[in-house]
Scaffold this active site. Structure first.
Site, PDB file in Angstrom:
ATOM      1  N   THR A 275      10.961  31.154  32.141  1.00 52.41           N
ATOM      2  CA  THR A 275      10.443  30.788  33.464  1.00 52.41           C
ATOM      3  C   THR A 275       9.433  31.811  33.985  1.00 52.41           C
ATOM      4  O   THR A 275       9.624  33.024  33.821  1.00 52.41           O
ATOM      5  CB  THR A 275      11.610  30.648  34.464  1.00 52.41           C
TER       6      THR A 275
ATOM      7  N   THR B 229       9.198  24.792  36.731  1.00 53.16           N
ATOM      8  CA  THR B 229       9.750  23.857  35.755  1.00 53.16           C
ATOM      9  C   THR B 229       8.706  23.392  34.733  1.00 53.16           C
ATOM     10  O   THR B 229       9.060  22.942  33.649  1.00 53.16           O
ATOM     11  CB  THR B 229      10.286  22.625  36.524  1.00 53.16           C
TER      12      THR B 229
ATOM     13  N   GLU C 194      22.322  24.186  25.201  1.00 52.54           N
ATOM     14  CA  GLU C 194      22.398  24.891  26.484  1.00 52.54           C
ATOM     15  C   GLU C 194      22.998  23.999  27.571  1.00 52.54           C
ATOM     16  O   GLU C 194      23.916  24.404  28.293  1.00 52.54           O
ATOM     17  CB  GLU C 194      20.987  25.342  26.873  1.00 52.54           C
TER      18      GLU C 194
ATOM     19  N   GLY D  21      13.404  34.746  28.083  1.00 55.90           N
ATOM     20  CA  GLY D  21      12.251  34.808  28.982  1.00 55.90           C
ATOM     21  C   GLY D  21      11.372  33.576  28.858  1.00 55.90           C
ATOM     22  O   GLY D  21      10.462  33.534  28.016  1.00 55.90           O
TER      23      GLY D  21
HETATM   24  C1  LIG Z   1      20.226  32.797  38.956  1.00 58.32           C
HETATM   25  C2  LIG Z   1      19.193  32.219  38.049  1.00 58.32           C
HETATM   26  C3  LIG Z   1      19.180  32.588  36.728  1.00 58.32           C
HETATM   27  C4  LIG Z   1      18.181  32.101  35.871  1.00 58.32           C
HETATM   28  N1  LIG Z   1      18.118  32.555  34.570  1.00 58.32           N
HETATM   29  C5  LIG Z   1      17.043  32.237  33.812  1.00 58.32           C
HETATM   30  C6  LIG Z   1      16.841  32.857  32.537  1.00 58.32           C
HETATM   31  O1  LIG Z   1      17.654  33.655  32.072  1.00 58.32           O
HETATM   32  N2  LIG Z   1      15.706  32.565  31.851  1.00 58.32           N
HETATM   33  C7  LIG Z   1      14.749  31.698  32.325  1.00 58.32           C
HETATM   34  O2  LIG Z   1      13.756  31.473  31.636  1.00 58.32           O
HETATM   35  N3  LIG Z   1      14.920  31.072  33.536  1.00 58.32           N
HETATM   36  C8  LIG Z   1      16.034  31.327  34.278  1.00 58.32           C
HETATM   37  N4  LIG Z   1      16.197  30.745  35.512  1.00 58.32           N
HETATM   38  C9  LIG Z   1      15.179  29.830  36.005  1.00 58.32           C
HETATM   39  C10 LIG Z   1      15.655  28.386  36.107  1.00 58.32           C
HETATM   40  O3  LIG Z   1      15.692  27.800  34.831  1.00 58.32           O
HETATM   41  C11 LIG Z   1      14.722  27.677  37.080  1.00 58.32           C
HETATM   42  O4  LIG Z   1      14.973  28.201  38.384  1.00 58.32           O
HETATM   43  C12 LIG Z   1      14.938  26.194  37.089  1.00 58.32           C
HETATM   44  O5  LIG Z   1      14.551  25.639  35.862  1.00 58.32           O
HETATM   45  C13 LIG Z   1      14.135  25.532  38.213  1.00 58.32           C
HETATM   46  O6  LIG Z   1      12.805  25.959  38.156  1.00 58.32           O
HETATM   47  P1  LIG Z   1      12.091  26.623  39.422  1.00 58.32           P
HETATM   48  O7  LIG Z   1      13.041  27.560  40.073  1.00 58.32           O
HETATM   49  O8  LIG Z   1      10.808  27.179  38.982  1.00 58.32           O
HETATM   50  O9  LIG Z   1      11.887  25.414  40.390  1.00 58.32           O
HETATM   51  P2  LIG Z   1      10.538  24.633  40.638  1.00 58.32           P
HETATM   52  O10 LIG Z   1       9.980  24.120  39.361  1.00 58.32           O
HETATM   53  O11 LIG Z   1       9.660  25.456  41.511  1.00 58.32           O
HETATM   54  O12 LIG Z   1      11.085  23.384  41.465  1.00 58.32           O
HETATM   55  C14 LIG Z   1      11.572  23.517  42.805  1.00 58.32           C
HETATM   56  C15 LIG Z   1      12.313  22.242  43.167  1.00 58.32           C
HETATM   57  O13 LIG Z   1      11.428  21.133  43.055  1.00 58.32           O
HETATM   58  C16 LIG Z   1      11.960  20.167  42.184  1.00 58.32           C
HETATM   59  N5  LIG Z   1      10.858  19.553  41.419  1.00 58.32           N
HETATM   60  C17 LIG Z   1       9.871  20.193  40.730  1.00 58.32           C
HETATM   61  N6  LIG Z   1       9.064  19.295  40.141  1.00 58.32           N
HETATM   62  C18 LIG Z   1       9.545  18.071  40.454  1.00 58.32           C
HETATM   63  C19 LIG Z   1       9.165  16.730  40.139  1.00 58.32           C
HETATM   64  N7  LIG Z   1       8.103  16.482  39.369  1.00 58.32           N
HETATM   65  N8  LIG Z   1       9.896  15.724  40.625  1.00 58.32           N
HETATM   66  C20 LIG Z   1      10.977  15.964  41.423  1.00 58.32           C
HETATM   67  N9  LIG Z   1      11.397  17.194  41.745  1.00 58.32           N
HETATM   68  C21 LIG Z   1      10.692  18.232  41.261  1.00 58.32           C
HETATM   69  C22 LIG Z   1      12.933  20.881  41.290  1.00 58.32           C
HETATM   70  O14 LIG Z   1      13.948  19.994  40.849  1.00 58.32           O
HETATM   71  C23 LIG Z   1      13.472  21.960  42.221  1.00 58.32           C
HETATM   72  O15 LIG Z   1      14.590  21.467  42.930  1.00 58.32           O
HETATM   73  C24 LIG Z   1      17.212  31.176  36.366  1.00 58.32           C
HETATM   74  C25 LIG Z   1      17.258  30.779  37.709  1.00 58.32           C
HETATM   75  C26 LIG Z   1      18.221  31.296  38.550  1.00 58.32           C
HETATM   76  C27 LIG Z   1      18.201  30.876  40.001  1.00 58.32           C
END
Ligand SMILES: Cc1cc2nc3c(=O)[nH]c(=O)nc-3n(C[C@H](O)[C@H](O)[C@H](O)COP(=O)(O)OP(=O)(O)OC[C@H]3O[C@@H](n4cnc5c(N)ncnc54)[C@H](O)[C@@H]3O)c2cc1C
Length: 390
Positions: free
Chosen positions: A128, A134, A248, A126
């Site tokens: 995100t 991110t 990872e 846990g």
């Molecule tokens: C199926 C699935 C399983 C997952 N499992 C887990 C889990 O078990 N545990 C957990 O903790 N998380 C989990 N995640 C979360 C995953 O790690 C995040 O979705 C991933 O790190 C991207 O973060 P976000 O979705 O919040 O995207 P955001 O941070 O909202 O970003 C959206 C887009 O904008 C881009 N972006 C953001 N900031 C910048 C920047 N400064 N410069 C350029 N581009 C940028 C990103 O690259 C992305 O393409 C899972 C996600 C999915 C879809």
């Protein structure tokens, strides 16, 4: 994970063969069925645990096989090359590292042998949150110390496998953002006994997604966890989580290599068999060249993954190499997925060919566990010394 431990290709072969033999018991039809029903592949995960494959990285003194990361990578690569999906159980391999590296001896003795035997599942991670994305340092879920307990309040999103795990590694805020001298301090890591948590204090809601990933949202409402659930020092959790990221990245990259192999094998097989205009479609260079290019990209990505894993196993810092390997492998598998679908023509869309399922599954890896943009940002700043952008 044991530093400075290497393993030869010859020694890896029996591990690969054990994995392949296990995966043969779970053919395409099995994965198709669980995918369609959005079911957790319990039988597969149980078989992996019983065979000891999920305990590859747990040291022998805690009941595991104490193998290096290259061996764990080979296991996950073979899982994916067989057409299966390791996402139902791969997290145990890397989340366990946080406990192993930073947990107390009592915590390790309490949990690791049971995780190694399969009695306990540590599949939930846990980190995100919806408001932070991110930007992990902006997470808002709090863990407030109250005597012998911490009270957890907040929300996590994308916590995969939460409904199928006994334990969760949880990152939560123990000091307000910016209140401590170091920018990265203020977050702490806990090992949470999920089965002991009252349902109204830790509410888990599944998220329907384009792949069968058993992912969820978790809402914490004054969930009390014992103070000894804290891993390592209070406020240092972000660094502990970062510590585990190289493993990872490399393990996920190995899964992408497995996917890439699967797509190339399926595309090649179909191109040889499918006859249109009286000859195999694979006789046309328009069909051959994209598959050949995928093979070239696989070759390069595989070397990058191996290089990163070997550095990791020698105990060397390998952040950029792990990130670059993950990016190259996820892009190689995605491009091979596209070629494979194109090679199959209309049948690529039919469930019974499994291409569309694997196509959906491999797309994830350009977003999770770290998106390609964030890798490029890391390379730009940390490797090339370009100005920091955030
Ligand atoms: C199926 C699935 C399983 C997952 N499992 C887990 C889990 O078990 N545990 C957990 O903790 N998380 C989990 N995640 C979360 C995953 O790690 C995040 O979705 C991933 O790190 C991207 O973060 P976000 O979705 O919040 O995207 P955001 O941070 O909202 O970003 C959206 C887009 O904008 C881009 N972006 C953001 N900031 C910048 C920047 N400064 N410069 C350029 N581009 C940028 C990103 O690259 C992305 O393409 C899972 C996600 C999915 C879809």
């Amino acid at each position: 994970m044991n530093a400075a431990q290497t393993i030869s290709d010859d020694d890896l072969e029996p591990i690969r063969e054990t994995t392949r033999a296990l995966c043969r018991r779970f053919p395409d039809a099995y994965w198709r069925k669980v995918d369609r029903a959005q079911e957790y592949p319990t039988e597969f995960v149980t078989a992996m645990a019983e065979a000891g494959l999920l305990a590859a990285l747990i040291p022998a003194e805690y009941g595991g096989s104490g193998l290096p990361l290259r061996a764990a990578s080979a296991i996950l690569e073979e899982v994916h090359a067989s057409g299966a999906n390791g996402a139902a159980c791969h997290a145990q391999m890397y989340t366990m590292g946080t406990l192993l590296r930073h947990g107390s001896e009592a915590q390790k003795r309490r949990y690791l042998p049971k995780i190694a035997s399969g009695e306990l599942r540590l599949q939930a991670f846990g980190v995100t949150e919806p408001g932070a994305g991110t930007d992990t340092l902006s997470i808002a879920t709090t863990a407030e110390r109250r005597g012998d307990t911490y009270a957890v309040n907040g929300q996590k999103v994308w916590t995969s496998r939460a409904e199928h795990s006994d334990l969760m590694i949880l990152l939560a805020r123990t000091a307000p953002k910016g209140s401590l001298p170091s920018r990265t301090d203020g977050l702490s890591v806990f090992i949470v006994d999920m089965k002991a948590a009252p349902k109204d204090r830790m509410r888990i809601t599944p998220i329907a997604t384009m792949i069968n990933h058993a992912t969820t949202e978790i809402f914490f409402d004054n969930l009390e966890i014992p103070a000894d659930a804290l891993i390592g020092e209070e406020h240092k959790g972000f660094r502990y989580i970062l510590d585990g990221m190289n493993a990872e990245r490399i393990l996920i990259a190995a899964e992408c290599i497995g996917d890439c192999r699967w797509f190339i094998e399926r595309a090649t097989g179909y191109a040889k068999e499918r006859k249109v205009f009286g000859r195999p479609i694979g006789q046309n260079q328009g069909i051959q060249f994209p598959i050949a290019r995928n093979h070239v990209e696989l070759h390069a990505a595989r070397l990058a993954v191996r290089h990163a894993a070997e550095m990791f196993d020698r105990g060397e810092p390998c952040g950029p190499e792990a990130n670059m390997a993950k990016m190259l492998a996820s892009e190689a598998s995605w491009r091979a997925a596209d070629t494979c679908l194109q090679t199959h023509g209309g049948f690529g869309f039919a469930e019974e060919y499994d291409v569309e399922r694997k196509f959906r599954e491999t797309r994830l890896y350009q977003i999770a566990p770290i998106s390609t943009n964030l890798i490029l940002s890391n390379v730009a700043e940390k490797v090339l010394g370009l100005p920091r952008s955030f």
